[in-house]
Write an enzyme that holds these catalytic residues in place. Structure first.
Site, PDB file in Angstrom:
ATOM      1  N   LYS A 154     -14.675  17.060 -30.586  1.00 37.45           N
ATOM      2  CA  LYS A 154     -14.548  15.598 -30.542  1.00 37.45           C
ATOM      3  C   LYS A 154     -13.426  15.145 -31.457  1.00 37.45           C
ATOM      4  O   LYS A 154     -13.529  15.243 -32.672  1.00 37.45           O
ATOM      5  CB  LYS A 154     -15.840  14.913 -30.989  1.00 37.45           C
ATOM      6  CG  LYS A 154     -15.824  13.427 -30.652  1.00 37.45           C
ATOM      7  CD  LYS A 154     -16.768  12.609 -31.490  1.00 37.45           C
ATOM      8  CE  LYS A 154     -16.140  12.055 -32.753  1.00 37.45           C
ATOM      9  NZ  LYS A 154     -15.013  11.138 -32.560  1.00 37.45           N
ATOM     10  N   THR A 209     -16.994  11.972 -46.896  1.00 32.93           N
ATOM     11  CA  THR A 209     -18.145  12.576 -47.556  1.00 32.93           C
ATOM     12  C   THR A 209     -19.435  11.888 -47.092  1.00 32.93           C
ATOM     13  O   THR A 209     -20.458  12.548 -46.894  1.00 32.93           O
ATOM     14  CB  THR A 209     -17.967  12.508 -49.085  1.00 32.93           C
ATOM     15  OG1 THR A 209     -16.804  13.296 -49.415  1.00 32.93           O
ATOM     16  CG2 THR A 209     -19.146  13.078 -49.835  1.00 32.93           C
ATOM     17  N   GLY A 212     -20.321  13.179 -43.696  1.00 31.94           N
ATOM     18  CA  GLY A 212     -20.653  14.601 -43.885  1.00 31.94           C
ATOM     19  C   GLY A 212     -22.080  14.793 -44.373  1.00 31.94           C
ATOM     20  O   GLY A 212     -22.796  15.679 -43.904  1.00 31.94           O
ATOM     21  N   GLU A 229     -15.643  19.858 -44.427  1.00 31.73           N
ATOM     22  CA  GLU A 229     -14.410  19.619 -45.195  1.00 31.73           C
ATOM     23  C   GLU A 229     -14.357  18.119 -45.431  1.00 31.73           C
ATOM     24  O   GLU A 229     -14.178  17.349 -44.486  1.00 31.73           O
ATOM     25  CB  GLU A 229     -13.170  20.048 -44.401  1.00 31.73           C
ATOM     26  CG  GLU A 229     -13.107  21.529 -44.069  1.00 31.73           C
ATOM     27  CD  GLU A 229     -12.779  22.417 -45.249  1.00 31.73           C
ATOM     28  OE1 GLU A 229     -12.603  21.906 -46.381  1.00 31.73           O
ATOM     29  OE2 GLU A 229     -12.719  23.637 -45.045  1.00 31.73           O
ATOM     30  N   CYS A 263      -6.599  14.654 -47.369  1.00 31.88           N
ATOM     31  CA  CYS A 263      -7.706  14.985 -48.268  1.00 31.88           C
ATOM     32  C   CYS A 263      -7.214  15.756 -49.488  1.00 31.88           C
ATOM     33  O   CYS A 263      -7.878  15.768 -50.507  1.00 31.88           O
ATOM     34  CB  CYS A 263      -8.773  15.763 -47.519  1.00 31.88           C
ATOM     35  SG  CYS A 263      -8.074  17.094 -46.556  1.00 31.88           S
ATOM     36  N   GLU A 356     -11.704   7.955 -53.646  1.00 32.94           N
ATOM     37  CA  GLU A 356     -10.674   8.364 -52.685  1.00 32.94           C
ATOM     38  C   GLU A 356     -10.177   7.109 -51.957  1.00 32.94           C
ATOM     39  O   GLU A 356     -10.960   6.381 -51.347  1.00 32.94           O
ATOM     40  CB  GLU A 356     -11.248   9.358 -51.681  1.00 32.94           C
ATOM     41  CG  GLU A 356     -10.181   9.830 -50.711  1.00 32.94           C
ATOM     42  CD  GLU A 356     -10.719  10.849 -49.711  1.00 32.94           C
ATOM     43  OE1 GLU A 356     -11.732  10.571 -49.065  1.00 32.94           O
ATOM     44  OE2 GLU A 356     -10.108  11.922 -49.585  1.00 32.94           O
TER      45      GLU A 356
HETATM   46  P1  NAP Z   1     -15.059   9.824 -40.764  1.00 31.02           P
HETATM   47  O1  NAP Z   1     -15.339   8.406 -40.527  1.00 31.02           O
HETATM   48  O2  NAP Z   1     -16.033  10.599 -41.547  1.00 31.02           O
HETATM   49  O3  NAP Z   1     -14.845  10.467 -39.305  1.00 31.02           O
HETATM   50  C1  NAP Z   1     -14.563  11.809 -39.086  1.00 31.02           C
HETATM   51  C2  NAP Z   1     -15.040  12.191 -37.700  1.00 31.02           C
HETATM   52  O4  NAP Z   1     -16.464  12.083 -37.643  1.00 31.02           O
HETATM   53  C3  NAP Z   1     -14.521  11.277 -36.582  1.00 31.02           C
HETATM   54  O5  NAP Z   1     -14.305  12.042 -35.437  1.00 31.02           O
HETATM   55  C4  NAP Z   1     -15.673  10.319 -36.398  1.00 31.02           C
HETATM   56  O6  NAP Z   1     -15.721   9.696 -35.130  1.00 31.02           O
HETATM   57  C5  NAP Z   1     -16.846  11.241 -36.577  1.00 31.02           C
HETATM   58  N1  NAP Z   1     -18.097  10.561 -36.924  1.00 31.02           N
HETATM   59  C6  NAP Z   1     -18.254   9.331 -37.486  1.00 31.02           C
HETATM   60  N2  NAP Z   1     -19.581   9.063 -37.617  1.00 31.02           N
HETATM   61  C7  NAP Z   1     -20.257  10.132 -37.134  1.00 31.02           C
HETATM   62  C8  NAP Z   1     -21.647  10.451 -36.997  1.00 31.02           C
HETATM   63  N3  NAP Z   1     -22.592   9.618 -37.391  1.00 31.02           N
HETATM   64  N4  NAP Z   1     -21.988  11.639 -36.453  1.00 31.02           N
HETATM   65  C9  NAP Z   1     -21.034  12.510 -36.051  1.00 31.02           C
HETATM   66  N5  NAP Z   1     -19.720  12.264 -36.144  1.00 31.02           N
HETATM   67  C10 NAP Z   1     -19.329  11.094 -36.690  1.00 31.02           C
HETATM   68  O7  NAP Z   1     -13.700  10.095 -41.485  1.00 31.02           O
HETATM   69  P2  NAP Z   1     -12.276   9.515 -41.087  1.00 31.02           P
HETATM   70  O8  NAP Z   1     -12.284   8.082 -41.445  1.00 31.02           O
HETATM   71  O9  NAP Z   1     -11.908   9.853 -39.719  1.00 31.02           O
HETATM   72  O10 NAP Z   1     -11.308  10.413 -42.000  1.00 31.02           O
HETATM   73  C11 NAP Z   1     -11.084  10.135 -43.334  1.00 31.02           C
HETATM   74  C12 NAP Z   1     -11.921  11.009 -44.260  1.00 31.02           C
HETATM   75  O11 NAP Z   1     -11.853  12.397 -43.911  1.00 31.02           O
HETATM   76  C13 NAP Z   1     -11.473  10.958 -45.689  1.00 31.02           C
HETATM   77  O12 NAP Z   1     -12.559  10.716 -46.528  1.00 31.02           O
HETATM   78  C14 NAP Z   1     -10.888  12.344 -45.974  1.00 31.02           C
HETATM   79  O13 NAP Z   1     -10.919  12.798 -47.261  1.00 31.02           O
HETATM   80  C15 NAP Z   1     -11.655  13.195 -45.078  1.00 31.02           C
HETATM   81  N6  NAP Z   1     -10.890  14.418 -44.711  1.00 31.02           N
HETATM   82  C16 NAP Z   1     -11.179  15.608 -45.305  1.00 31.02           C
HETATM   83  C17 NAP Z   1     -10.471  16.740 -44.997  1.00 31.02           C
HETATM   84  C18 NAP Z   1     -10.776  18.064 -45.603  1.00 31.02           C
HETATM   85  O14 NAP Z   1     -10.347  19.072 -45.082  1.00 31.02           O
HETATM   86  N7  NAP Z   1     -11.524  18.155 -46.678  1.00 31.02           N
HETATM   87  C19 NAP Z   1      -9.447  16.678 -44.062  1.00 31.02           C
HETATM   88  C20 NAP Z   1      -9.161  15.461 -43.490  1.00 31.02           C
HETATM   89  C21 NAP Z   1      -9.917  14.331 -43.808  1.00 31.02           C
HETATM   90  P3  NAP Z   1     -14.982   8.251 -34.907  1.00 31.02           P
HETATM   91  O15 NAP Z   1     -13.562   8.593 -34.729  1.00 31.02           O
HETATM   92  O16 NAP Z   1     -15.579   7.681 -33.676  1.00 31.02           O
HETATM   93  O17 NAP Z   1     -15.251   7.450 -36.123  1.00 31.02           O
END
Ligand code: NAP
Ligand code: MG
Length: 454
Positions: A154, A209, A212, A229, A263, A356
């Protein structure tokens, strides 16, 4: 039936409408992937390797197309986007060597022979964020497919275009129907279904987080395997004995690359007090030179933020009266442009210093000595990456052993190499991706004892 309209972060104009899968469609694709697993796991190792190499080679001949798609969808600089597409190719090539080397062990035991096998898990659900749509997808599907699993992926709702294209290229390369499935949709619908569906045997999640933690709770119901991650607030630790010119020249890229939506962004600069003034002077010059411009230009070092929502989120960290030391430039006109911003907080209690931001904002804090630097660096709930700058090798070794983070670099800001493990300490994640051990995260170890007593 619902659609999502992709908006260009550069022009703020609609780019394309994307159909979002509902639960019924998601279930049908998961079932298809479960059926495909039965035959994919049995493909001869050499044939599976050959198909993955064909996929890598097709990605290679589409690097420019994939890169342009990422510029259009995500506003990444063209230079970065080419690297990102190349990283998918490299990861596929690297793990294409795995099917023929997925060794178990023969362990000496009494009265028989004991062998371990690395068995694939089944359907792997990969949930990707919007910040690095291509590499993060590839770090999941490369080793997952190589180990004999099938994949449902996804992409983030905001950035599905390159994942959709990679799905088409996979089929064209000879990956059988149902083995690698890209399902654009909402996290709360498609992503959540990966967590609750019993045929999805593992989740690979990259994102915030908060989400996650929610996924981790959900996985507990079925004791579902999970790699996380998550976020970061990484420290760029610069000692007075370092090459301050080099550290200052590299510091903007270390945090403002991808508009800080990384990240691994070194969003806390810790500088030894005796070198503070010299560093800030050089850093200001470097920040002001940092090229924030149309990301399709080869010279661009930073593009816009991904969305108006992200723009609003980042802005909230800079209320009236924020101690801004200096800022870089940004274009005028349409686009979610945010100027690179350097903060000099009074202490480590500042919200912008601790949380963050996921935007081009960095906080600079002085430290006194080595112990102080380690204490300040570790004073965070995160532990993903970080840099250490010093000419004293023994100190660099001591500090890199003491900093609680999964990916550190000494006299360098580069943290991602597909040959080496990647992942976080503390609330930055669980498990590791990439490197030689990634296959362990996509297999179960099965132990079989053969009685030879007759
Ligand atoms: P996010 O809101 O957590 O979304 C990540 C993914 O999860 C998206 O595909 C999102 O879908 C999906 N998602 C959202 N709610 C969900 C749920 N309840 N159940 C299952 N999946 C769900 O994060 P983001 O805003 O896209 O990305 C930013 C964050 O990612 C930052 O905090 C960053 O640090 C972190 N990040 C970490 C790493 C690493 O390797 N450590 C790498 C990149 C990013 P939708 O698109 O529909 O919201
Ligand atoms: Mg989100």
């Amino acid at each position: 039936m619902s659609n999502y309209t992709i908006i260009s972060p550069v022009t703020e104009k609609p780019v394309q409408d994307i159909h979002l899968a509902d639960v019924t469609e998601t279930d049908a694709i998961i079932l298809k992937a479960a059926h495909a697993f039965e035959s994919w796991r049995k493909v001869n190792p050499g044939d599976r390797a050959r198909i993955l190499r064909a996929f890598a080679s097709l990605v290679d001949s589409h690097i420019e197309e994939l890169a342009q798609l990422e510029v259009l969808n995500s506003g990444h600089t063209i230079g970065n986007a080419r690297w990102e597409a190349g990283n998918v190719r490299d990861v596929l090539n690297y793990y294409s060597a795995a099917p023929e080397r997925l060794f178990g062990r023969q362990i000496p035991v009494p009265n028989g022979i004991d062998i371990t096998f690395k068995e694939p898990l089944g359907v792997i659900g990969i949930i990707v964020p919007w910040n690095f749509p291509m590499p993060i997808a590839g770090w999941g599907f490369g080793p997952a497919l190589a180990a004999g699993n099938t994949v449902v992926l996804k992409p983030a709702e905001l950035t599905p275009l390159t994942a959709i294209r990679l799905g088409e290229l996979a089929l064209q390369a000879g990956i059988p129907e149902g083995v690698f499935n890209v399902i654009p949709g909402k996290g709360s619908v498609v992503g959540d279904r990966f967590v609750t569906h019993p045929l999805v045997r593992k989740i690979v999640f990259t994102g915030s987080t908060g989400v996650g933690k929610q996924i981790m709770r959900g996985c507990a119901d079925q004791v579902k395997r999970l790699t996380l991650e998550l976020g970061g607030k990484s420290a760029n630790i610069i000692f007075a004995d370092a090459d301050i010119e080099k550290a200052a020249a590299g510091a903007p890229g270390a945090v403002f690359d991808n508009a800080g939506q990384d990240c691994c962004a070194r969003s806390r600069i810790l500088i030894q007090r005796s070198a503070y003034d010299k560093f800030m002077e050089l850093f200001e010059v470097a920040v002001k030179k940092f090229r924030v411009e149309d990301p399709s230009l080869d010279t661009a070092e930073m593009g816009p933020l991904i969305s108006s929502t992200q723009y609003a989120r980042v802005s909230e960290f800079l209320p009236e009266g924020t101690p801004i030391a200096f800022q870089g430039s940004k274009p005028t006109g349409p686009g979610y442009w945010f100027a690179p911003t350097v903060l000099a907080p009074k202490d480590s209690k500042d919200r912008a210093y601790r949380e963050e931001i996921f935007g081009p904002v960095v906080s600079v804090l002085p430290f006194e000595d080595e112990a102080d630097a380690i204490r300040i660096a570790n004073d965070s709930e995160y532990g993903l990456s970080g840099s250490i700058w010093s000419r004293d090798l023994a100190r660099a070794v001591r500090v890199s052993r003491a900093v609680e983070a999964g990916n550190l670099s000494v006299n360098s800001n580069s943290s991602v190499r597909y040959w080496t493990p990647f992942g976080g300490y503390k609330q930055s994640g669980l498990g590791r991706e990439l490197g030689p051990d990634a296959l362990d995260a996509f297999t179960e170890t099965k132990n079989v004892f053969f009685d030879t007593q007759g």
